[in-house]
Motif scaffolding. Structure first.
Motif, short mmCIF file in Angstrom:
data_model
loop_
_atom_site.label_atom_id
_atom_site.label_comp_id
_atom_site.label_asym_id
_atom_site.label_seq_id
_atom_site.Cartn_x
_atom_site.Cartn_y
_atom_site.Cartn_z
N LEU A 42 0.95 -1.36 0.01
CA LEU A 42 0.11 -0.05 -0.07
C LEU A 42 0.87 1.44 -0.04
CD1 LEU A 42 -2.70 -0.73 2.50
CD2 LEU A 42 -2.97 -0.98 0.02
N ALA A 43 2.08 1.00 0.49
CA ALA A 43 2.90 2.32 0.63
C ALA A 43 3.66 2.54 -0.86
CB ALA A 43 4.02 1.93 1.54
N PHE A 56 -2.33 -6.63 -12.37
CA PHE A 56 -2.85 -5.78 -11.29
C PHE A 56 -4.15 -5.32 -11.37
CE2 PHE A 56 -3.45 -1.15 -10.02
CZ PHE A 56 -3.12 -1.24 -8.67
N GLN A 57 -4.66 -5.24 -12.58
CA GLN A 57 -6.33 -4.75 -12.75
C GLN A 57 -7.29 -6.17 -12.25
OE1 GLN A 57 -6.03 -3.34 -16.83
NE2 GLN A 57 -7.27 -1.56 -15.90
N LEU A 58 -6.79 -7.12 -12.53
CA LEU A 58 -7.42 -8.26 -12.16
C LEU A 58 -7.27 -8.52 -10.63
CD1 LEU A 58 -6.76 -10.76 -15.10
CD2 LEU A 58 -9.05 -9.61 -14.62
N ASP A 59 -6.43 -8.09 -9.83
CA ASP A 59 -6.29 -8.31 -8.63
C ASP A 59 -7.10 -7.61 -7.57
OD1 ASP A 59 -5.10 -8.96 -6.35
OD2 ASP A 59 -3.60 -7.26 -6.11
N ASP A 118 2.62 -3.30 -9.26
CA ASP A 118 3.15 -4.63 -8.72
C ASP A 118 1.89 -5.73 -9.11
OD1 ASP A 118 3.83 -6.80 -7.19
OD2 ASP A 118 4.43 -5.60 -5.28
N TYR A 119 2.37 -6.77 -9.61
CA TYR A 119 1.32 -7.76 -9.79
C TYR A 119 0.88 -8.63 -8.84
CZ TYR A 119 5.13 -10.46 -11.46
OH TYR A 119 6.59 -11.29 -11.62
N ASN A 155 -3.50 -4.47 -5.24
CA ASN A 155 -4.55 -3.31 -5.95
C ASN A 155 -5.19 -3.17 -4.77
OD1 ASN A 155 -6.59 -2.10 -6.94
ND2 ASN A 155 -6.72 -3.66 -8.79
N TYR A 156 -4.87 -2.14 -4.06
CA TYR A 156 -5.34 -1.69 -2.78
C TYR A 156 -7.05 -1.64 -3.02
CZ TYR A 156 -6.94 1.39 1.13
OH TYR A 156 -7.98 1.64 2.34
#
Length: 294
Positions: free
Chosen positions: A144-145, A198-201, A283-284, A289-290
C-alpha cells in the motif's frame, strides 16, 4: 562434512544439508547443472542431526501436500551462486527425473525449505496457517505504501499479438518474438503485463476461482495461485480478458499459467545475455491493488 566454499563446485548428484528455521536440517540433491542454472530437488529428510550420505531419504523426493500442492514433488531451477550456508554431505549418482515446477529465481538460504513447511503442515497446521496469513497481510500493507501507476506500456495490438503465441504453458514462441523486438519493447511488454495482472487483482475476482477461492481473512487463501489464475486469463486473449475484468464471475476455475511471468525476463536474457533487472510501475503480486481489496 563442511560448509560450502567457493572452491567446491556444484555437481550433479551432490547432496547438501540446509539449515531450517527451527534449527533442524533438511537436504537437497542436485540433479542438473547448466551454465548459471542449477536444477535441484528437496528430499524428505528432516532432523536435528546432519544426514549421513547413506540415508535412504536422500535418494527420495519430498511430496508436497500443504495448501494447494496436492502431491506435487518439491524441486526447482535456481540461478546464481549457492549460499555459503550450504553443508556438503556427499554425492549420490542415480537416474533422475528432470521435470519440476519451474524457475524459482536466485539461489538463496531459503532454497530447500519445503521439508520444514510440510512438517508444519502435518504437525502444526493451525499455527502455520495463521503465520502464512499474517505474512500475506504484512505484504499487503507494505504494498500500500507504493504508488501504483504504470510506466510506458506497449501498444494493445502488439501486446496481444505476442500473447496469442503462448500455447498453454509453452511460452517459447512468444519469447522468440518478443526478443526480436528489442529491449525497449521487452520492458514495455512487462509493464503492460504487470498492469493487466494488477487490474485483475480484486477481491471479487479472487472469490471466483473455484475451490481455491478467497472466503474471508480467517481462511487460508493462496496469493500465488490466484496470481497464476490471473496469468491464465491473459493467455486467453484480449476479448476474454476484458470480459473477465468486467465480470469477475467468469474467472477461470482450473487453468493457471505461471510461466507467463517469466516471458519478458527470458526474452531479455535471449536478446542481451544478461539478467532482466526492471521494476514495473504496478506490482502484480496479490493484494497490491488496494482499491480492489477495499
Amino acid at each position: 562434512m563442511f560448509k560450502f566454499n567457493k572452491n567446491v563446485s556444484i555437481s550433479v548428484g551432490n547432496v547438501y544439508a540446509v539449515k531450517l528455521p527451527d534449527g533442524r536440517y533438511g537436504a537437497i540433491r542436485i540433479i542438473d547443472k547448466q551454465d548459471r542454472s542449477t536444477t535441484l530437488i528437496t528430499t524428505p529428510y528432516i532432523s536435528d542431526r546432519l544426514p549421513n550420505i547413506d540415508d535412504k531419504k536422500l535418494k527420495q523426493t519430498l511430496v508436497q501436500n500443504r495448501f494447494f500442492f496436492d502431491g506435487q514433488k518439491a524441486g526447482s531451477i535456481v540461478d546464481g551462486k549457492p549460499p555459503k550456508e550450504l553443508i556438503f554431505i556427499g554425492n549420490i549418482q542415480m537416474k533422475e527425473e528432470r521435470r519440476f515446477p519451474g524457475y524459482s529465481g536466485d539461489w538463496d538460504k531459503d532454497t530447500g525449505i519445503e521439508a520444514y513447511y510440510e512438517w508444519r503442515w502435518e504437525h502444526d497446521r493451525e499455527n502455520f496457517e495463521i503465520e502464512i496469513r499474517q505474512d500475506e497481510e504484512r505484504m499487503a500493507r507494505e504494498s500500500l505504501a507504493k504508488v501504483q501507476a504504470p510506466k510506458k506500456m506497449m501498444s494493445e495490438e502488439m501486446f496481444w499479438s505476442i500473447i496469442s503465441l503462448v500455447d498453454g504453458e509453452d511460452i517459447e514462441t512468444a519469447i522468440q518474438k518478443l526478443a526480436g523486438l528489442g529491449v525497449r519493447n521487452i520492458k514495455q511488454f512487462e509493464e503492460t503485463l504487470s498492469y493487466k495482472l494488477f487490474q485483475l487483482d480484486t477481491e471479487e475476482h479472487a472469490r471466483n476461482i473455484g475451490v481455491y477461492s478467497y472466503k474471508d481473512e480467517n481462511e487460508h487463501f493462496s496469493a500465488d495461485l490466484f496470481l497464476y489464475f490471473r496469468c491464465a486469463v491473459i493467455t486467453k486473449g484480449r476479448d476474454f480478458y476484458e470480459l473477465v475484468l468486467q465480470n469477475p464471475i467468469l474467472m477461470l476455475k482450473n487453468d493457471t499459467c505461471e510461466p507467463l511471468l517469466d516471458l519478458a525476463s527470458e526474452a531479455y536474457e535471449l536478446r542481451t545475455g544478461k539478467d532482466f533487472d526492471y521494476e514495473t510501475g504496478c506490482d502484480y503480486e496479490t493484494f497490491s491493488n488496494y482499491k480492489g481489496w477495499e
